[in-house]
Design a protein around this motif. Sequence first.
Motif, mmCIF file in Angstrom:
data_model
loop_
_atom_site.group_PDB
_atom_site.id
_atom_site.type_symbol
_atom_site.label_atom_id
_atom_site.label_comp_id
_atom_site.label_asym_id
_atom_site.label_seq_id
_atom_site.Cartn_x
_atom_site.Cartn_y
_atom_site.Cartn_z
ATOM 1 N N SER A 238 0.832 -1.209 0.000
ATOM 2 C CA SER A 238 0.000 0.000 0.000
ATOM 3 C C SER A 238 0.866 1.257 0.000
ATOM 4 O O SER A 238 0.522 2.266 -0.620
ATOM 5 N N CYS B 151 -6.250 10.208 -7.186
ATOM 6 C CA CYS B 151 -5.865 9.034 -6.398
ATOM 7 C C CYS B 151 -5.319 9.440 -5.025
ATOM 8 O O CYS B 151 -5.629 8.807 -4.009
ATOM 9 N N ASP C 72 -8.291 10.490 -2.945
ATOM 10 C CA ASP C 72 -9.050 9.324 -2.501
ATOM 11 C C ASP C 72 -8.342 8.578 -1.377
ATOM 12 O O ASP C 72 -8.987 8.051 -0.458
ATOM 13 N N GLU D 77 -9.050 10.628 1.699
ATOM 14 C CA GLU D 77 -10.493 10.701 1.979
ATOM 15 C C GLU D 77 -11.031 9.377 2.506
ATOM 16 O O GLU D 77 -11.812 9.337 3.460
ATOM 17 N N GLN D 78 -10.629 8.257 1.882
ATOM 18 C CA GLN D 78 -11.095 6.945 2.346
ATOM 19 C C GLN D 78 -10.609 6.658 3.762
ATOM 20 O O GLN D 78 -11.355 6.129 4.594
ATOM 21 N N ALA D 79 -9.359 7.042 4.026
ATOM 22 C CA ALA D 79 -8.826 6.851 5.379
ATOM 23 C C ALA D 79 -9.585 7.715 6.381
ATOM 24 O O ALA D 79 -9.914 7.271 7.487
ATOM 25 N N ARG D 80 -9.864 8.965 6.012
ATOM 26 C CA ARG D 80 -10.581 9.870 6.911
ATOM 27 C C ARG D 80 -11.964 9.330 7.252
ATOM 28 O O ARG D 80 -12.365 9.290 8.424
ATOM 29 N N LEU D 81 -12.706 8.903 6.238
ATOM 30 C CA LEU D 81 -14.066 8.406 6.455
ATOM 31 C C LEU D 81 -14.074 7.157 7.328
ATOM 32 O O LEU D 81 -14.901 7.020 8.234
ATOM 33 N N TYR D 82 -13.139 6.244 7.053
ATOM 34 C CA TYR D 82 -13.104 4.997 7.826
ATOM 35 C C TYR D 82 -12.662 5.260 9.263
ATOM 36 O O TYR D 82 -13.249 4.733 10.215
#
Length: 368
Positions: free
Chosen positions: A255, A270, A273, A276-281
Amino acid sequence: MKNENLTCGFIGLGLIGGSIAKALRQTYPDAALIGYDTNTQSLQLALREGVLNASVEEIGEEFRDCDYIFLCAPVSCNAQNLEKVKAFLSPQCLLTDVGSVKTDIHSHIEALGLDGQFIGGHPMAGSERTGYLNARALLLENAYYILTPAPGVPAEKISAYRDLVSSLGAIPLVLSCDEHDYVTAAVSHLPHVIASSLVNLIRSSDSRDGIMKMIAAGGFKDITRIASSSPAMWQQICLTNAENIDALLDAYIASLKSIQEEIRSHSASCVYDFFEQARLYRDSFINASSGPIKKSYAVSIEIADEPGALASIATILALNNISIKNIGILHNREQQDGVLGIEFYDPESIREARRILTPKGYVVHEKS
């Protein structure tokens, strides 16, 4: 078995074993608690405090009447202690441990033919402070307590032990030993490896005058806080859960290489994202200290830049019997709301500090 007649033995009485013993004494005041530890000072203190009813110099006959025996010595001592205690184990007694790796202890249990009376235990609680001297009953409060029953344990024994764990204020969660080791490798063991590697990276990259170290506060200090843990303990964890950690390290390295390539190629969407994906999770996590990496109970406070400002707050808190774990001026205030940082031992201290300081004009910011 009736809880008021509970008899429990402890092989090892450090931070975790001592905290379980204190929680049992608090919940079941008439229980009989017996302890063995190579540290006789810990045993003597537990006796003086009334936590233990008796202590022993060797693992022997005194453990024969136990309903539960808690293996709380270092992981490297488990096999030897198991062999000793087996000779004094009644058929009704349930063995359990408190280690953060479960497959290894389960293999010893199977080899000794004790599959019918062992439930692995992992209270996901801890402290930077070690030893019985720092044990406290509230350490288990609202902490996940993972149970890994051996295949031969009857359902009623599992249910009874779940009830006992719940009665101590913890939250029991039943997993297989394999699942436990993979899950904790991902959310506890791997983060410790990563945090230590980040600290070592800064150590080796820093200039002679230590500029990186000097300003390493804020975000960097937060994400590497767990690197201050015991190196001896984490050496044992890595060596006993090596297969899971190795597999997850491969995935993590892949990763990192992926985001490295996206940064190199200036792939704006990218990179966005990725964050953003880390923040949301991350924002979906339950805001509690029940995970394997303990929450830091910290606040930052706005104070005037004048002599005695820090001492005034420390004095106010001390006069109200609020213990401070750490206190200092935040020189790097990236993502910080206040200039004075204070860390406490528990969430109740934060609430009490806010209640006392706010009417006096202080603005208190709790860290998430």
